[in-house]
Design an enzyme around this catalytic site. Structure first.
Site, PDB file in Angstrom:
ATOM      1  N   TYR A   1       0.861  -1.194   0.000  1.00  0.00           N
ATOM      2  CA  TYR A   1       0.000   0.000   0.000  1.00  0.00           C
ATOM      3  C   TYR A   1       0.888   1.231   0.000  1.00  0.00           C
ATOM      4  O   TYR A   1       1.893   1.277   0.712  1.00  0.00           O
ATOM      5  CB  TYR A   1      -0.882   0.030   1.260  1.00  0.00           C
ATOM      6  CG  TYR A   1      -2.341  -0.118   0.928  1.00  0.00           C
ATOM      7  CD1 TYR A   1      -2.976   0.846   0.160  1.00  0.00           C
ATOM      8  CD2 TYR A   1      -3.071  -1.218   1.349  1.00  0.00           C
ATOM      9  CE1 TYR A   1      -4.315   0.715  -0.182  1.00  0.00           C
ATOM     10  CE2 TYR A   1      -4.406  -1.360   1.006  1.00  0.00           C
ATOM     11  CZ  TYR A   1      -5.024  -0.396   0.243  1.00  0.00           C
ATOM     12  OH  TYR A   1      -6.329  -0.522  -0.093  1.00  0.00           O
TER      13      TYR A   1
ATOM     14  N   GLU B   1      -0.480   4.897  -0.395  1.00  0.00           N
ATOM     15  CA  GLU B   1      -1.255   6.134  -0.607  1.00  0.00           C
ATOM     16  C   GLU B   1      -0.347   7.341  -0.428  1.00  0.00           C
ATOM     17  O   GLU B   1       0.463   7.380   0.501  1.00  0.00           O
ATOM     18  CB  GLU B   1      -2.432   6.189   0.368  1.00  0.00           C
ATOM     19  CG  GLU B   1      -3.533   5.213  -0.024  1.00  0.00           C
ATOM     20  CD  GLU B   1      -4.749   5.263   0.872  1.00  0.00           C
ATOM     21  OE1 GLU B   1      -4.784   6.094   1.802  1.00  0.00           O
ATOM     22  OE2 GLU B   1      -5.661   4.461   0.640  1.00  0.00           O
TER      23      GLU B   1
ATOM     24  N   ASP C   1      -7.362  14.131 -24.546  1.00  0.00           N
ATOM     25  CA  ASP C   1      -7.441  12.713 -24.186  1.00  0.00           C
ATOM     26  C   ASP C   1      -6.810  11.934 -25.340  1.00  0.00           C
ATOM     27  O   ASP C   1      -7.441  11.718 -26.377  1.00  0.00           O
ATOM     28  CB  ASP C   1      -8.907  12.318 -23.969  1.00  0.00           C
ATOM     29  CG  ASP C   1      -9.036  10.875 -23.503  1.00  0.00           C
ATOM     30  OD1 ASP C   1      -8.083  10.087 -23.703  1.00  0.00           O
ATOM     31  OD2 ASP C   1     -10.099  10.527 -22.939  1.00  0.00           O
TER      32      ASP C   1
ATOM     33  N   THR D   1      -4.598   6.622 -21.385  1.00  0.00           N
ATOM     34  CA  THR D   1      -4.399   5.280 -20.856  1.00  0.00           C
ATOM     35  C   THR D   1      -3.005   4.847 -21.286  1.00  0.00           C
ATOM     36  O   THR D   1      -2.352   5.501 -22.108  1.00  0.00           O
ATOM     37  CB  THR D   1      -5.450   4.292 -21.404  1.00  0.00           C
ATOM     38  OG1 THR D   1      -5.453   4.379 -22.825  1.00  0.00           O
ATOM     39  CG2 THR D   1      -6.831   4.597 -20.868  1.00  0.00           C
TER      40      THR D   1
ATOM     41  N   LYS E   1      -2.887   1.170 -24.831  1.00  0.00           N
ATOM     42  CA  LYS E   1      -3.332   1.086 -26.238  1.00  0.00           C
ATOM     43  C   LYS E   1      -2.089   1.142 -27.128  1.00  0.00           C
ATOM     44  O   LYS E   1      -1.265   0.228 -27.064  1.00  0.00           O
ATOM     45  CB  LYS E   1      -4.350   2.175 -26.516  1.00  0.00           C
ATOM     46  CG  LYS E   1      -5.623   2.037 -25.640  1.00  0.00           C
ATOM     47  CD  LYS E   1      -6.689   3.029 -26.001  1.00  0.00           C
ATOM     48  CE  LYS E   1      -7.983   2.800 -25.258  1.00  0.00           C
ATOM     49  NZ  LYS E   1      -8.069   3.541 -23.982  1.00  0.00           N
TER      50      LYS E   1
ATOM     51  N   ARG F   1      -2.627  -2.135 -18.334  1.00  0.00           N
ATOM     52  CA  ARG F   1      -3.875  -1.367 -18.240  1.00  0.00           C
ATOM     53  C   ARG F   1      -3.747  -0.371 -17.097  1.00  0.00           C
ATOM     54  O   ARG F   1      -3.667  -0.757 -15.932  1.00  0.00           O
ATOM     55  CB  ARG F   1      -5.057  -2.301 -18.002  1.00  0.00           C
ATOM     56  CG  ARG F   1      -5.186  -3.373 -19.055  1.00  0.00           C
ATOM     57  CD  ARG F   1      -6.522  -4.053 -18.993  1.00  0.00           C
ATOM     58  NE  ARG F   1      -7.520  -3.185 -19.573  1.00  0.00           N
ATOM     59  CZ  ARG F   1      -7.784  -3.134 -20.879  1.00  0.00           C
ATOM     60  NH1 ARG F   1      -7.119  -3.880 -21.724  1.00  0.00           N
ATOM     61  NH2 ARG F   1      -8.702  -2.324 -21.339  1.00  0.00           N
TER      62      ARG F   1
END
Ligand code: DSN
Length: 422
Positions: A56, A58, A202, A228, A231, A237
């Site tokens: 973790y 954060e 985008d 993203t 692609k 991903r």
């Protein structure tokens, strides 16, 4: 090919392992033409499946809410530096879980619920998260939408300007999911400046082309770049937000703690590796080959009587309008799937049919280029598409099976990155 390349998985959960093995076979034997998909390298696959999964973290490098970040900080800092270098930006946030959360973070950073936002309409090639009604972005914000010209299939920048000046949106999105033509970021920038809007590019679809110099970059023109990573960029991903220094704090705060919890560190590692790969000369060659293949495929499809939205392509993507073929997009897509050619059905601009049963099929060349297919193969690919659509119209299943066998034969000669040899 067998599940034995995942021995622990095979022994713990043979049922699940068999699904993964079957997917490996499917990805190896088929011609994958979905323009938003690709094959990651073995190195990206390995990085994405590491013990970084267990941590973790954060916060951001050097500013975490959990201890034990000695290595995680280095991984994330490396990904950030690579993103900044590759895209020529002041600031990068590599934590968004994927494209939709990345875009939602942009809303959180710059707009309040009820504010007007502007993007390309989904059926025209935009994205759900650019203010389209069924998305949270279209119900929590007031979405106004631009499109393309009916006769050319191209963005009408004068109409975009007129709408922006009439609506004065907080945010303007450029980019989308079914745009076969180059985006004029400078034109959008001058519109956004006049309208007093934050401009967001985008570039999820074309990030790899930008990185490889095969599409102009939005850097220097826009306030925020959203992308993203899976692609044309050929990473795991995930997603990134990049921006000018003046927006860095707002973007970081919106991603965490505004919208997300702990970053997916194993994905961050995969992104770092993909960014390293994308900085190599071989990736520049790849990006240009993707575009050359798409142009060759578009030309071959036109020769075979297909209508293409905007008459062709400048990038990796081709939108086939099947209205004249009397085969709806969904019927064609499902027939192509049976023929071993994986595409998605898609609306075309001004589509008289519904989104779940539209008139178009969307294809692209990122995956086949990753496997090494070149311009010389594109007439063959167009032939298979033509034969499959024809077979769909006639209900000729043996013809689809014949194409499937030919496809598998060719693909066996072009091993997929990251997959075992078939
Ligand atoms: N799924 C993306 C695409 O296929 O273009 C859009 O969300």
């Amino acid at each position: 090919m067998s599940a034995s390349r995942h021995p622990a998985l095979l022994s713990t959960d043979p049922e699940l392992a068999s699904f993964v093995a079957a997917e490996e076979v499917l990805q190896a034997q088929t011609l994958r033409l979905i323009p938003s998909e690709n094959y990651v390298s073995a190195a990206v696959l390995e990085a994405s499946g590491t013990v970084l999964q267990n941590k973790y973290s954060e916060g951001y490098p050097g500013r975490r809410y959990y201890e034990g970040q000695q290595n995680i900080d280095r991984v994330e800092a490396l990904a950030i530096e690579r993103a900044k270098g590759l895209f020529g930006v002041d600031h990068a946030n590599v934590q968004p879980y994927s494209g939709s959360p990345a875009n939602l973070a942009v809303y959180l950073a710059f707009a309040k619920p009820g504010d007007t936002v502007m993007g390309m309409a989904l059926p025209m090639g935009g994205h759900l998260t650019h203010g389209w009604g069924v998305s949270a972005t279209g119900s929590w914000f007031r979405g106004v939408q631009y499109g393309v010209q009916a006769d050319t299939g191209l963005i009408d920048y004068d109409a975009v300007r007129e709408l922006a000046l009439a609506e004065r949106p907080k945010l303007i999105f450029c980019g989308g999911t079914a745009l076969p033509r180059t985006i004029d970021f400078a034109a959008f920038a001058s519109i956004a400046e006049e309208a007093g809007s934050i401009l967001v590019a985008d570039v999820a679809h074309i990030a790899g082309l930008i990185a490889g110099g095969a599409h102009p970059s939005p850097a220097g023109h826009v306030d925020v770049i959203s992308t993203t990573t899976h692609k044309t960029l050929r990473g795991p991903r995930g997603a990134m937000l990049m921006c000018r220094e003046e927006h860095a704090k707002a973007i970081d705060k919106a991603v965490f703690p505004g919208l997300q919890g702990g970053p997916h560190n194993q994905t961050t590692a995969g992104i770092a590796v993909a960014l390293h790969e994308a900085a190599q000369p071989s990736f520049t060659a790849y990006a240009h080959a993707v575009v050359a293949n798409a142009k060759a495929l578009a030309a071959a499809l036109l020769e075979r009587g297909f209508d293409l939205v905007s008459g062709g392509t400048d990038n990796h993507l081709i939108l086939i309008d099947l209205t004249g073929k009397d085969v709806p997009g969904k019927v064609a897509a499902k027939a192509l799937d049976r023929a071993g050619i994986v595409v998605n059905y898609n609306t075309v601009p001004f589509d008289p049919r519904k989104p779940f049963d539209p008139s178009g099929v969307r294809i692209g060349t990122p995956s086949l280029t990753s496997r090494g297919l070149g311009v010389a193969h594109m007439p063959q690919v167009a032939d298979w598409i033509a034969r499959s659509v024809d077979a769909a119209a006639k209900g000729d299943e043996p013809a689809l099976a014949a194409v499937r066998a030919e496809v598998a034969d060719l693909m066996a000669a072009f091993p997929a990155p990251g997959l075992p040899l078939s």
